[in-house]
Design a protein around this motif. Structure first.
Motif, mmCIF file in Angstrom:
data_model
loop_
_atom_site.group_PDB
_atom_site.id
_atom_site.type_symbol
_atom_site.label_atom_id
_atom_site.label_comp_id
_atom_site.label_asym_id
_atom_site.label_seq_id
_atom_site.Cartn_x
_atom_site.Cartn_y
_atom_site.Cartn_z
ATOM 1 N N PRO A 18 48.658 40.190 29.139
ATOM 2 C CA PRO A 18 47.940 38.910 29.171
ATOM 3 C C PRO A 18 46.697 39.023 30.048
ATOM 4 C CG PRO A 18 49.864 38.807 30.586
ATOM 5 C CD PRO A 18 49.871 40.168 29.937
ATOM 6 N N LEU A 19 45.554 38.736 29.458
ATOM 7 C CA LEU A 19 44.311 38.714 30.224
ATOM 8 C C LEU A 19 43.885 37.267 30.383
ATOM 9 C CD1 LEU A 19 42.338 41.758 28.786
ATOM 10 C CD2 LEU A 19 43.686 41.641 30.871
ATOM 11 N N GLN A 20 42.631 37.053 30.665
ATOM 12 C CA GLN A 20 42.132 35.703 30.903
ATOM 13 C C GLN A 20 42.152 34.856 29.634
ATOM 14 O OE1 GLN A 20 38.181 36.834 32.039
ATOM 15 N NE2 GLN A 20 37.375 36.213 30.077
ATOM 16 N N LYS A 21 42.143 33.572 29.814
ATOM 17 C CA LYS A 21 42.027 32.587 28.737
ATOM 18 C C LYS A 21 43.075 32.760 27.639
ATOM 19 C CE LYS A 21 37.126 32.352 29.660
ATOM 20 N NZ LYS A 21 35.822 32.769 29.268
ATOM 21 N N ALA A 95 40.035 40.286 35.910
ATOM 22 C CA ALA A 95 40.033 40.998 37.189
ATOM 23 C C ALA A 95 40.742 42.331 36.989
ATOM 24 C CB ALA A 95 40.718 40.160 38.255
ATOM 25 N N LEU A 96 39.966 43.410 36.937
ATOM 26 C CA LEU A 96 40.500 44.733 36.623
ATOM 27 C C LEU A 96 40.039 45.768 37.638
ATOM 28 C CD1 LEU A 96 39.700 44.848 32.798
ATOM 29 C CD2 LEU A 96 41.873 44.235 33.860
ATOM 30 N N ARG A 97 40.919 46.726 37.892
ATOM 31 C CA ARG A 97 40.569 47.925 38.657
ATOM 32 C C ARG A 97 41.110 49.110 37.880
ATOM 33 N NH1 ARG A 97 41.749 45.905 44.781
ATOM 34 N NH2 ARG A 97 39.979 44.481 44.845
ATOM 35 N N LEU A 98 40.431 50.246 38.034
ATOM 36 C CA LEU A 98 40.817 51.452 37.325
ATOM 37 C C LEU A 98 41.085 52.545 38.349
ATOM 38 C CD1 LEU A 98 41.090 52.761 34.503
ATOM 39 C CD2 LEU A 98 38.680 53.379 34.675
ATOM 40 N N LEU A 116 44.720 48.420 36.468
ATOM 41 C CA LEU A 116 45.412 47.390 37.236
ATOM 42 C C LEU A 116 44.840 46.043 36.834
ATOM 43 C CD1 LEU A 116 45.210 49.171 40.707
ATOM 44 C CD2 LEU A 116 46.996 49.363 38.985
ATOM 45 N N VAL A 117 45.697 45.162 36.363
ATOM 46 C CA VAL A 117 45.297 43.838 35.894
ATOM 47 C C VAL A 117 45.771 42.817 36.929
ATOM 48 C CG1 VAL A 117 45.481 42.145 34.028
ATOM 49 C CG2 VAL A 117 45.543 44.603 33.498
ATOM 50 N N PHE A 118 44.825 42.026 37.443
ATOM 51 C CA PHE A 118 45.126 41.054 38.491
ATOM 52 C C PHE A 118 45.122 39.635 37.946
ATOM 53 C CE2 PHE A 118 43.666 44.766 40.662
ATOM 54 C CZ PHE A 118 44.442 44.832 41.796
ATOM 55 N N GLY A 119 45.964 38.792 38.537
ATOM 56 C CA GLY A 119 46.015 37.379 38.190
ATOM 57 C C GLY A 119 44.978 36.588 38.958
#
Length: 140
Positions: A18-21, A95-98, A116-119
């Protein structure tokens, strides 16, 4: 921060990320764009697919993938690992980091990574394994 010829992808993700929106993603690709090597393009595929007995995606829906571009910023480097922030224009985008593991060195071309997927409140919502190869190296 420069990244040259980086191409990473996930396999088909049975449980979507699940990403944004409210967008749920089943496949992700990340590749460098431009000559400078400081930008990447993300291809986010929300198509649901049937899976064969080998775990490969077969018949899929036909919704066009979402393409986003981001600047790359080095946040941390330790023990041949790099943590990169993906910065989207205007702060829009997930909000992503690699995390790249390891850096290229003599005889090493394969790159393994974690997305890494952040809320919304900064908590990690997902850690997505990515794989690929690079004809070049990650250069800090």
């Amino acid at each position: 921060m420069k990244i040259k010829n980086l191409r990473l992808e996930t396999g088909y993700l049975v449980e979507p990320i699940p990403l944004q929106k409210g967008i749920a993603i089943h496949q992700i690709q990340i590749a460098t764009i431009g000559e400078e090597g400081s930008r990447v393009q993300l291809s986010l595929d929300s198509n649901r697919c049937t899976i064969d007995s080998f775990g490969e995606a077969k018949a899929c829906m036909r919704v066009a993938p979402i393409h986003l571009e981001a600047d790359v910023e080095l946040l941390e480097e330790c023990d041949e690992k790099q943590l990169l922030a993906l910065k989207f224009e205007g702060g829009n985008g997930p909000a992503l980091r690699l995390a790249l593991l390891p850096l290229c060195s003599a005889g090493k071309q394969a790159i393994v990574a974690r997305l890494l997927v952040f809320g919304e409140t900064g908590e990690i919502k997902a850690i997505v394994p990515m794989q690929g190869s690079s004809a070049g190296c990650v250069v800090a």
